[in-house]
Motif scaffolding. Sequence first.
Motif, PDB file in Angstrom:
ATOM      1  N   ARG A  26       0.805  -0.928   0.479  1.00  0.00           N
ATOM      2  CA  ARG A  26      -0.071   0.208  -0.258  1.00  0.00           C
ATOM      3  C   ARG A  26       0.952   1.131  -0.423  1.00  0.00           C
ATOM      4  NH1 ARG A  26      -5.142  -0.384   2.330  1.00  0.00           N
ATOM      5  NH2 ARG A  26      -4.027  -1.993   3.133  1.00  0.00           N
ATOM      6  N   HIS A  27       2.140   0.944   1.030  1.00  0.00           N
ATOM      7  CA  HIS A  27       2.833   2.453   0.876  1.00  0.00           C
ATOM      8  C   HIS A  27       3.217   2.477  -0.247  1.00  0.00           C
ATOM      9  CE1 HIS A  27       5.822   4.942   2.499  1.00  0.00           C
ATOM     10  NE2 HIS A  27       6.723   4.077   2.414  1.00  0.00           N
ATOM     11  N   ALA A  28       3.743   1.198  -1.017  1.00  0.00           N
ATOM     12  CA  ALA A  28       5.041   1.836  -1.882  1.00  0.00           C
ATOM     13  C   ALA A  28       3.565   1.995  -3.182  1.00  0.00           C
ATOM     14  CB  ALA A  28       5.173   0.671  -2.906  1.00  0.00           C
ATOM     15  N   VAL A  29       2.119   1.715  -3.621  1.00  0.00           N
ATOM     16  CA  VAL A  29       1.207   2.187  -4.441  1.00  0.00           C
ATOM     17  C   VAL A  29       1.577   3.461  -4.479  1.00  0.00           C
ATOM     18  CG1 VAL A  29      -1.138   1.799  -5.061  1.00  0.00           C
ATOM     19  CG2 VAL A  29       0.837   0.209  -4.850  1.00  0.00           C
ATOM     20  N   ALA A  30       1.574   4.094  -2.623  1.00  0.00           N
ATOM     21  CA  ALA A  30       0.541   5.975  -3.102  1.00  0.00           C
ATOM     22  C   ALA A  30       2.498   6.033  -2.823  1.00  0.00           C
ATOM     23  CB  ALA A  30       0.610   5.801  -1.250  1.00  0.00           C
ATOM     24  N   ARG A  31       3.050   5.965  -3.077  1.00  0.00           N
ATOM     25  CA  ARG A  31       4.108   6.601  -3.379  1.00  0.00           C
ATOM     26  C   ARG A  31       4.722   6.334  -5.132  1.00  0.00           C
ATOM     27  NH1 ARG A  31       8.040   8.404  -0.388  1.00  0.00           N
ATOM     28  NH2 ARG A  31      10.119   8.281  -1.474  1.00  0.00           N
ATOM     29  N   ALA A  32       4.097   5.383  -5.576  1.00  0.00           N
ATOM     30  CA  ALA A  32       4.691   5.315  -7.364  1.00  0.00           C
ATOM     31  C   ALA A  32       3.824   6.230  -7.888  1.00  0.00           C
ATOM     32  CB  ALA A  32       4.912   4.197  -7.470  1.00  0.00           C
ATOM     33  N   VAL A  41      -2.565   3.495 -13.582  1.00  0.00           N
ATOM     34  CA  VAL A  41      -2.778   4.200 -12.205  1.00  0.00           C
ATOM     35  C   VAL A  41      -2.499   2.571 -11.677  1.00  0.00           C
ATOM     36  CG1 VAL A  41      -4.098   5.187 -10.260  1.00  0.00           C
ATOM     37  CG2 VAL A  41      -3.393   5.729 -12.543  1.00  0.00           C
ATOM     38  N   LEU A  42      -1.546   2.621 -10.062  1.00  0.00           N
ATOM     39  CA  LEU A  42      -1.808   2.007 -10.000  1.00  0.00           C
ATOM     40  C   LEU A  42      -3.191   1.767  -8.424  1.00  0.00           C
ATOM     41  CD1 LEU A  42       1.732   2.307  -8.678  1.00  0.00           C
ATOM     42  CD2 LEU A  42       0.969   0.225 -10.356  1.00  0.00           C
ATOM     43  N   ASP A  43      -3.016   0.436  -8.779  1.00  0.00           N
ATOM     44  CA  ASP A  43      -4.626  -0.476  -7.792  1.00  0.00           C
ATOM     45  C   ASP A  43      -3.567  -1.184  -6.639  1.00  0.00           C
ATOM     46  OD1 ASP A  43      -6.189  -1.435  -6.699  1.00  0.00           O
ATOM     47  OD2 ASP A  43      -7.821  -1.467  -8.180  1.00  0.00           O
ATOM     48  N   VAL A  44      -3.324  -0.276  -4.960  1.00  0.00           N
ATOM     49  CA  VAL A  44      -2.833  -1.684  -4.578  1.00  0.00           C
ATOM     50  C   VAL A  44      -3.785  -3.440  -4.466  1.00  0.00           C
ATOM     51  CG1 VAL A  44      -4.783  -1.772  -2.430  1.00  0.00           C
ATOM     52  CG2 VAL A  44      -1.682  -2.156  -2.358  1.00  0.00           C
ATOM     53  N   LEU A  63       5.096  -2.301 -10.007  1.00  0.00           N
ATOM     54  CA  LEU A  63       3.951  -2.331 -11.848  1.00  0.00           C
ATOM     55  C   LEU A  63       2.917  -2.803 -11.510  1.00  0.00           C
ATOM     56  CD1 LEU A  63       6.886  -4.909 -11.616  1.00  0.00           C
ATOM     57  CD2 LEU A  63       7.020  -4.624 -13.197  1.00  0.00           C
ATOM     58  N   ASP A  64       2.216  -2.913 -12.181  1.00  0.00           N
ATOM     59  CA  ASP A  64       0.727  -3.140 -13.131  1.00  0.00           C
ATOM     60  C   ASP A  64       1.284  -4.946 -12.587  1.00  0.00           C
ATOM     61  OD1 ASP A  64      -2.619  -2.603 -13.099  1.00  0.00           O
ATOM     62  OD2 ASP A  64      -1.085  -3.693 -14.840  1.00  0.00           O
ATOM     63  N   GLY A  65      -0.151  -5.224 -11.979  1.00  0.00           N
ATOM     64  CA  GLY A  65      -0.249  -7.168 -11.892  1.00  0.00           C
ATOM     65  C   GLY A  65       0.231  -7.847 -13.716  1.00  0.00           C
ATOM     66  N   ALA A  66      -0.605  -7.350 -14.250  1.00  0.00           N
ATOM     67  CA  ALA A  66      -0.481  -7.568 -15.913  1.00  0.00           C
ATOM     68  C   ALA A  66       0.444  -7.443 -16.513  1.00  0.00           C
ATOM     69  CB  ALA A  66      -1.832  -6.928 -17.046  1.00  0.00           C
ATOM     70  N   ASP A  67       1.862  -6.212 -16.455  1.00  0.00           N
ATOM     71  CA  ASP A  67       3.094  -6.287 -16.231  1.00  0.00           C
ATOM     72  C   ASP A  67       3.654  -6.579 -15.632  1.00  0.00           C
ATOM     73  OD1 ASP A  67       2.053  -3.807 -18.044  1.00  0.00           O
ATOM     74  OD2 ASP A  67       1.994  -2.371 -16.549  1.00  0.00           O
ATOM     75  N   TRP A  68       3.355  -7.205 -14.773  1.00  0.00           N
ATOM     76  CA  TRP A  68       4.650  -7.972 -14.418  1.00  0.00           C
ATOM     77  C   TRP A  68       4.445  -9.149 -14.692  1.00  0.00           C
ATOM     78  CZ3 TRP A  68       8.242  -9.018 -12.028  1.00  0.00           C
ATOM     79  CH2 TRP A  68       8.895 -10.094 -10.744  1.00  0.00           C
ATOM     80  N   ASP A  69       3.738 -10.152 -15.259  1.00  0.00           N
ATOM     81  CA  ASP A  69       2.946 -11.399 -15.429  1.00  0.00           C
ATOM     82  C   ASP A  69       3.682 -11.254 -16.608  1.00  0.00           C
ATOM     83  OD1 ASP A  69       1.508 -11.958 -13.388  1.00  0.00           O
ATOM     84  OD2 ASP A  69      -0.203 -11.779 -14.681  1.00  0.00           O
ATOM     85  N   SER A  70       4.086 -10.088 -17.276  1.00  0.00           N
ATOM     86  CA  SER A  70       4.848 -10.306 -18.642  1.00  0.00           C
ATOM     87  C   SER A  70       5.963 -10.546 -18.904  1.00  0.00           C
ATOM     88  CB  SER A  70       4.008  -9.175 -19.391  1.00  0.00           C
ATOM     89  OG  SER A  70       4.399  -7.949 -19.386  1.00  0.00           O
ATOM     90  N   VAL A  71       7.091  -9.659 -18.061  1.00  0.00           N
ATOM     91  CA  VAL A  71       8.222  -9.617 -17.397  1.00  0.00           C
ATOM     92  C   VAL A  71       8.696 -10.703 -16.948  1.00  0.00           C
ATOM     93  CG1 VAL A  71       8.649  -7.367 -18.577  1.00  0.00           C
ATOM     94  CG2 VAL A  71       8.278  -7.728 -16.407  1.00  0.00           C
ATOM     95  N   LYS A  72       7.541 -11.530 -15.844  1.00  0.00           N
ATOM     96  CA  LYS A  72       8.528 -12.326 -14.275  1.00  0.00           C
ATOM     97  C   LYS A  72       9.184 -12.627 -14.682  1.00  0.00           C
ATOM     98  CE  LYS A  72       5.423 -14.806 -13.218  1.00  0.00           C
ATOM     99  NZ  LYS A  72       3.730 -15.668 -12.706  1.00  0.00           N
ATOM    100  N   ASP A  73       8.946 -14.182 -16.132  1.00  0.00           N
ATOM    101  CA  ASP A  73       9.704 -15.168 -16.568  1.00  0.00           C
ATOM    102  C   ASP A  73      10.716 -14.717 -16.443  1.00  0.00           C
ATOM    103  OD1 ASP A  73       7.755 -16.837 -15.665  1.00  0.00           O
ATOM    104  OD2 ASP A  73       7.174 -17.226 -17.117  1.00  0.00           O
ATOM    105  N   ALA A  74      12.018 -13.862 -17.305  1.00  0.00           N
ATOM    106  CA  ALA A  74      12.807 -13.272 -17.906  1.00  0.00           C
ATOM    107  C   ALA A  74      13.020 -12.506 -16.604  1.00  0.00           C
ATOM    108  CB  ALA A  74      12.194 -12.723 -18.914  1.00  0.00           C
ATOM    109  N   ALA A  75      12.207 -11.732 -15.771  1.00  0.00           N
ATOM    110  CA  ALA A  75      12.774 -10.860 -14.984  1.00  0.00           C
ATOM    111  C   ALA A  75      13.696 -11.617 -13.667  1.00  0.00           C
ATOM    112  CB  ALA A  75      12.367  -9.525 -14.279  1.00  0.00           C
ATOM    113  N   LEU A  76      13.286 -12.209 -13.208  1.00  0.00           N
ATOM    114  CA  LEU A  76      13.123 -14.311 -12.143  1.00  0.00           C
ATOM    115  C   LEU A  76      14.937 -14.677 -12.782  1.00  0.00           C
ATOM    116  CD1 LEU A  76      10.107 -14.714 -10.601  1.00  0.00           C
ATOM    117  CD2 LEU A  76      12.053 -13.633 -10.034  1.00  0.00           C
ATOM    118  N   ALA A  77      15.146 -15.100 -13.967  1.00  0.00           N
ATOM    119  CA  ALA A  77      15.567 -15.518 -14.289  1.00  0.00           C
ATOM    120  C   ALA A  77      16.813 -14.420 -14.242  1.00  0.00           C
ATOM    121  CB  ALA A  77      15.633 -16.096 -16.057  1.00  0.00           C
ATOM    122  N   LYS A  78      16.692 -12.974 -14.709  1.00  0.00           N
ATOM    123  CA  LYS A  78      18.240 -12.705 -14.941  1.00  0.00           C
ATOM    124  C   LYS A  78      18.478 -12.091 -13.380  1.00  0.00           C
ATOM    125  CE  LYS A  78      21.199  -9.719 -17.393  1.00  0.00           C
ATOM    126  NZ  LYS A  78      21.309 -10.748 -18.964  1.00  0.00           N
TER     127      LYS A  78
END
Length: 94
Positions: A26-32, A41-44, A63-78
Amino acid sequence: MNEEMAKAFLGTDQDRDAFVNRETLRHAVARAIFCRYSGKVLDVRTAVLVEASKGERRSMEVLDGADWDSVKDAALAKFAELGWMVEVIDGRTL
């Protein structure tokens, strides 16, 4: 004290962890306010907080959840390839 906080204090370790994670997100979303990648616009309830660390270096992104879903595998691997520790707080699962 609100009901959610009382449940966390009186509940299990899992209840306390979930409460702390919700408040952290909640704090991170309010700041970003906006997702840096899509501009949405982010939603907690649907945001994802990704924190990566290696030694004294630390990086955090919301990140927005849909955006995270699209980069998750590559990001975690990196992150794993570079030896970074990663913690993900996903508002969709809290």
